[in-house]
Scaffold this active site. Sequence first.
Site, PDB file in Angstrom:
ATOM      1  CB  CYS A   9      -0.869  -0.011   1.251  1.00 48.02           C
ATOM      2  SG  CYS A   9      -1.980   1.386   1.381  1.00 48.02           S
ATOM      3  CG  HIS A  18      -7.291   2.753   1.144  1.00 48.04           C
ATOM      4  ND1 HIS A  18      -6.524   2.985   2.260  1.00 48.04           N
ATOM      5  CD2 HIS A  18      -6.485   2.115   0.265  1.00 48.04           C
ATOM      6  CE1 HIS A  18      -5.301   2.500   2.060  1.00 48.04           C
ATOM      7  NE2 HIS A  18      -5.250   1.961   0.860  1.00 48.04           N
ATOM      8  CG  HIS A  24      -5.699  -2.445  -1.324  1.00 52.55           C
ATOM      9  ND1 HIS A  24      -4.654  -3.099  -0.707  1.00 52.55           N
ATOM     10  CD2 HIS A  24      -5.453  -1.109  -1.157  1.00 52.55           C
ATOM     11  CE1 HIS A  24      -3.837  -2.197  -0.173  1.00 52.55           C
ATOM     12  NE2 HIS A  24      -4.288  -0.985  -0.448  1.00 52.55           N
ATOM     13  CD  GLU A  25      -6.597   1.486  -3.884  1.00 53.56           C
ATOM     14  OE1 GLU A  25      -6.739   2.447  -3.107  1.00 53.56           O
ATOM     15  OE2 GLU A  25      -5.510   0.882  -4.017  1.00 53.56           O
TER      16      GLU A  25
HETATM   17 ZN    ZN Z   1      -3.694   0.982  -0.004  1.00 56.59          ZN
END
Ligand code: ZN
Length: 179
Positions: A100, A146, A142-143
């Site tokens: 990341c 966030h 993954h995003e």
């Molecule tokens: Zn990330």
Amino acid sequence: MKLPIAYYGDPILRKKGARVEEINDEIRQLVADMIETMDDKDGIGLAAPQVHRSLALFITRAPIPPKAEDEEWTSAPLRVFINPKISDPTPEGWETSEGCLSIPGVYAPVTRPWKVKVEATNLEGERFEEEFSGYEARVIMHENDHINGVLFIDRVLGRLRQELDPKLREIKKRYSIPK
Ligand code: ZN
């Protein structure tokens, strides 16, 4: 314009991103700046909270694995996801190492579903629905984490997670803004 990255320890990474109500010049500029920032760091995805904007928005340029041994990795086209909603994860998961831009130098295996359905708005303001699999689905998940205040290290469990602690403490120390 390249934007400063929010690093591990920055509280903005733990906040849920607000819904984007209108796709205006400000949002278009933010996306352009995010693309420049991601490409500068050779990233494959970037979410708005990672550049200090707490919004439900992320971009991806996912890697595509080679189909044959003598071929090279390529990249999926750049995608913009605004106010995304992920559903229908396949029960089968697969594990591979993730990293990341907000947690430099830390890599650990994460298990994620192979395929998901994504509903989101693109930069033209159109709502779309599409299925993604493999690396593309992984980068999107993954995003999407966030913008929900979740980091990939939260999905690393047990002893492996504990082993990351010294490195995480170091990042927190190195990138924290002096008061
Ligand atoms: Zn990330």
